[in-house]
Design a protein around this motif. Structure first.
Motif, PDB file in Angstrom:
ATOM      1  N   GLU A  68       0.824  -1.210   0.000  1.00  0.00           N
ATOM      2  CA  GLU A  68       0.000   0.000   0.000  1.00  0.00           C
ATOM      3  C   GLU A  68       0.862   1.265   0.000  1.00  0.00           C
ATOM      4  O   GLU A  68       0.484   2.281  -0.581  1.00  0.00           O
ATOM      5  N   ARG A  69       2.039   1.173   0.659  1.00  0.00           N
ATOM      6  CA  ARG A  69       2.894   2.365   0.702  1.00  0.00           C
ATOM      7  C   ARG A  69       3.342   2.751  -0.721  1.00  0.00           C
ATOM      8  O   ARG A  69       3.322   3.919  -1.091  1.00  0.00           O
ATOM      9  N   ALA A  70       3.732   1.746  -1.513  1.00  0.00           N
ATOM     10  CA  ALA A  70       4.173   2.037  -2.885  1.00  0.00           C
ATOM     11  C   ALA A  70       2.995   2.540  -3.729  1.00  0.00           C
ATOM     12  O   ALA A  70       3.149   3.420  -4.587  1.00  0.00           O
ATOM     13  N   ALA A  71       1.809   2.001  -3.461  1.00  0.00           N
ATOM     14  CA  ALA A  71       0.629   2.465  -4.215  1.00  0.00           C
ATOM     15  C   ALA A  71       0.358   3.942  -3.898  1.00  0.00           C
ATOM     16  O   ALA A  71       0.113   4.749  -4.801  1.00  0.00           O
ATOM     17  N   SER A  72       0.466   4.304  -2.613  1.00  0.00           N
ATOM     18  CA  SER A  72       0.224   5.699  -2.231  1.00  0.00           C
ATOM     19  C   SER A  72       1.290   6.611  -2.836  1.00  0.00           C
ATOM     20  O   SER A  72       1.006   7.757  -3.197  1.00  0.00           O
ATOM     21  N   ALA A  73       2.516   6.083  -2.961  1.00  0.00           N
ATOM     22  CA  ALA A  73       3.581   6.890  -3.574  1.00  0.00           C
ATOM     23  C   ALA A  73       3.248   7.160  -5.044  1.00  0.00           C
ATOM     24  O   ALA A  73       3.531   8.238  -5.573  1.00  0.00           O
ATOM     25  N   ALA A  74       2.618   6.189  -5.708  1.00  0.00           N
ATOM     26  CA  ALA A  74       2.221   6.402  -7.112  1.00  0.00           C
ATOM     27  C   ALA A  74       1.156   7.499  -7.186  1.00  0.00           C
ATOM     28  O   ALA A  74       1.182   8.362  -8.078  1.00  0.00           O
ATOM     29  N   ILE A  75       0.240   7.495  -6.228  1.00  0.00           N
ATOM     30  CA  ILE A  75      -0.781   8.566  -6.197  1.00  0.00           C
ATOM     31  C   ILE A  75      -0.106   9.915  -5.948  1.00  0.00           C
ATOM     32  O   ILE A  75      -0.454  10.927  -6.577  1.00  0.00           O
ATOM     33  N   ASP A  76       0.895   9.925  -5.052  1.00  0.00           N
ATOM     34  CA  ASP A  76       1.616  11.190  -4.796  1.00  0.00           C
ATOM     35  C   ASP A  76       2.247  11.715  -6.084  1.00  0.00           C
ATOM     36  O   ASP A  76       2.261  12.920  -6.338  1.00  0.00           O
ATOM     37  N   ARG A  77       2.774  10.780  -6.893  1.00  0.00           N
ATOM     38  CA  ARG A  77       3.404  11.232  -8.143  1.00  0.00           C
ATOM     39  C   ARG A  77       2.347  11.804  -9.091  1.00  0.00           C
ATOM     40  O   ARG A  77       2.580  12.789  -9.778  1.00  0.00           O
ATOM     41  N   ALA A  78       1.163  11.188  -9.094  1.00  0.00           N
ATOM     42  CA  ALA A  78       0.078  11.726  -9.942  1.00  0.00           C
ATOM     43  C   ALA A  78      -0.303  13.138  -9.474  1.00  0.00           C
ATOM     44  O   ALA A  78      -0.541  14.037 -10.287  1.00  0.00           O
ATOM     45  N   LEU A  79      -0.296  13.338  -8.146  1.00  0.00           N
ATOM     46  CA  LEU A  79      -0.603  14.675  -7.607  1.00  0.00           C
ATOM     47  C   LEU A  79       0.492  15.669  -8.008  1.00  0.00           C
ATOM     48  O   LEU A  79       0.202  16.809  -8.395  1.00  0.00           O
ATOM     49  N   ALA A  80       1.745  15.193  -7.934  1.00  0.00           N
ATOM     50  CA  ALA A  80       2.852  16.088  -8.294  1.00  0.00           C
ATOM     51  C   ALA A  80       2.779  16.456  -9.777  1.00  0.00           C
ATOM     52  O   ALA A  80       3.220  17.535 -10.178  1.00  0.00           O
ATOM     53  N   LEU A  81       2.211  15.570 -10.577  1.00  0.00           N
ATOM     54  CA  LEU A  81       2.057  15.870 -12.014  1.00  0.00           C
ATOM     55  C   LEU A  81       0.803  16.702 -12.286  1.00  0.00           C
ATOM     56  O   LEU A  81       0.453  16.967 -13.436  1.00  0.00           O
ATOM     57  N   ASN A  82       0.093  17.059 -11.205  1.00  0.00           N
ATOM     58  CA  ASN A  82      -1.107  17.920 -11.312  1.00  0.00           C
ATOM     59  C   ASN A  82      -2.247  17.301 -12.102  1.00  0.00           C
ATOM     60  O   ASN A  82      -2.981  18.006 -12.804  1.00  0.00           O
ATOM     61  N   TRP A  83      -2.366  15.978 -11.993  1.00  0.00           N
ATOM     62  CA  TRP A  83      -3.523  15.356 -12.659  1.00  0.00           C
ATOM     63  C   TRP A  83      -4.799  15.781 -11.950  1.00  0.00           C
ATOM     64  O   TRP A  83      -4.801  16.020 -10.736  1.00  0.00           O
ATOM     65  N   ASP A  84      -5.893  15.809 -12.710  1.00  0.00           N
ATOM     66  CA  ASP A  84      -7.167  16.171 -12.082  1.00  0.00           C
ATOM     67  C   ASP A  84      -7.760  14.941 -11.369  1.00  0.00           C
ATOM     68  O   ASP A  84      -7.332  13.802 -11.585  1.00  0.00           O
ATOM     69  N   LEU A  85      -8.738  15.198 -10.525  1.00  0.00           N
ATOM     70  CA  LEU A  85      -9.293  14.135  -9.681  1.00  0.00           C
ATOM     71  C   LEU A  85      -9.924  13.015 -10.497  1.00  0.00           C
ATOM     72  O   LEU A  85      -9.792  11.835 -10.181  1.00  0.00           O
ATOM     73  N   LYS A  86     -10.600  13.394 -11.560  1.00  0.00           N
ATOM     74  CA  LYS A  86     -11.268  12.384 -12.394  1.00  0.00           C
ATOM     75  C   LYS A  86     -10.232  11.418 -12.975  1.00  0.00           C
ATOM     76  O   LYS A  86     -10.440  10.209 -13.006  1.00  0.00           O
ATOM     77  N   THR A  87      -9.093  11.941 -13.439  1.00  0.00           N
ATOM     78  CA  THR A  87      -8.057  11.075 -14.014  1.00  0.00           C
ATOM     79  C   THR A  87      -7.497  10.146 -12.934  1.00  0.00           C
ATOM     80  O   THR A  87      -7.309   8.943 -13.165  1.00  0.00           O
TER      81      THR A  87
END
Ligand code: B12
Length: 306
Positions: free
Chosen positions: A36-55
């Motif tokens: 789960e920690r690695a999965a959350s890190a992937a979400i953090d990277r998506a946030l850092a890339l400024n993806w929108d919530l729907k994506t």
């Protein structure tokens, strides 16, 4: 890369398909391995890339749930694996909800729930969060809400919109009962339905279920909700609405210095279709509206809001 302003509160950009594939693989592999920690890190990277919530919700987080569902279907994993991914997803969605706070309040209230007997909750929660982010007050009831109790709740709270999610085909009977119950309220509430069991059926129409609208996915749900609410707000007829949208498209096209042929080519639509839309003579589809907004560098909201 062009700014993509469907996510109020955060400046967001369109996800690069290569990043999307890479992060989706990383996220899915992490979750399938129980990391789960690695999965959350992937979400953090998506946030850092400024993806929108729907994506993040639909293109990233939905993927491993569907994958584990297929594996479970083939008997390759037990339901425990699906449960872990579902629970993790629900928790991470709570974190993302705080990241993507709405920066506007529309003053409309919706209730979102899965219908009686339907235990699937994640799709409905995605719709609820996307509505919240678009500025709606949302009462989210989760899964399996009895039709009678939902009807009493709507009668008391007087939400502007009832959003029903139906995932399993076995729940379609209860969808019908729920809409029938809701429509006994005076005045009857506006009901939008969606979810795998209705959205993926090409012959499904709102009339078939007694509802006011069907949305084919969570994003379209937000656009349709807004259109329905705008209609409620100003008692617009559909003709008035189409005429306003058409006028706005024409004005934005002229502002952008484009002729109809150029807009048609940018949006991948026919020029005669554009002409009819601009005159308010065409019952424009949500997909076409998205393409037009994109070609004009606007959001759908810019085109439909009053
Ligand atoms: C997780 C899961 C479960 C979990 C649910 C846990 C939970 N708390 O949510 C559990 C284990 C409880 C479960 C149970 C069952 N499940 Co199940 N489940 C799934 C699975 C793997 C994923 C569903 C999910 O969460 N998807 C992720 C979300 C984000 O995607 P989504 O639901 O499609 O939502 C998106 C859109 O549809 C849309 N959307 C959703 N709601 C709405 C509403 C509106 C208004 C709008 C506009 C859009 C919209 O927006 C979302 C984002 O794009 C699917 C597989 C699949 N391919 O769907 C099977 C699946 C849905 N389940 C299925 C079945 C058969 C069952 C069971 C009958 C199994 C059994 N024998 O017990 C029971 C039924 C229980 C019940 N009474 O409802 C079948 C349904 C087939 C059918 N006949 O329709 C599926 C398709 C699996 C399969 N391939 O057979 N399930």
């Amino acid at each position: 890369m062009a700014e993509f302003n469907t996510s109020a509160g955060r400046a967001t950009t369109r996800a690069d398909p290569k990043d999307l594939n890479r992060l989706r693989d990383e996220y899915t592999e992490a979750l399938m391995a129980g990391n789960e920690r690695a999965a959350s890190a992937a979400i953090d990277r998506a946030l850092a890339l400024n993806w929108d919530l729907k994506t993040i919700y639909v293109d990233l987080m939905r993927h491993p749930i569907l994958l584990v569902g297929e594996m479970w279907d083939r008997g390759e994993v037990s339901v425990a694996y699906e449960h872990q991914i579902t629970q993790y997803t629900i928790q991470e969605m709570a974190r993302l909800r705080r990241e993507f706070r709405p920066d506007q309040h529309l003053g409309f209230r919706a209730v979102v729930t899965s219908v009686e007997g339907d235990q699937h909750v994640v799709g409905a929660l995605m719709v609820a969060d996307l509505l919240r982010q678009a500025g709606w007050e949302v009462d989210f009831l989760g899964a399996d809400t009895p039709a009678v109790d939902l009807t009493d709740f709507v009668r008391e709270r007087k939400q502007d919109l009832v959003v029903l999610s139906v995932t399993s085909r076995e729940s379609l009977g209860s969808l019908r009962t729920t809409v029938e119950n809701l429509k006994t309220i005076d005045p009857p509430p506006t009901v939008m339905i969606g979810g795998r069991a209705v959205s993926f059926e090409s012959d499904s129409t709102p009339d078939l279920w007694g509802a006011d609208a069907i949305a084919s996915d969570a994003f379209e749900a937000v656009v349709i909700a807004r259109t329905l609410a705008v209609g409620v707000e100003g008692s617009d007829s559909i003709a008035d609405l189409l005429s306003r949208i058409g006028g706005r498209i024409r004005a934005s096209r002229l502002d952008a210095g484009m002729n109809q042929a150029e807009l048609a080519s940018g949006a991948g639509l026919d020029r005669t279709y554009i002409g009819a839309v601009e005159r308010g003579r065409q019952n424009v589809t949500m997909a076409a509206l998205l393409r037009l907004a994109d070609a004009l560098g606007l959001s759908i909201d810019d085109l439909i809001s009053k």
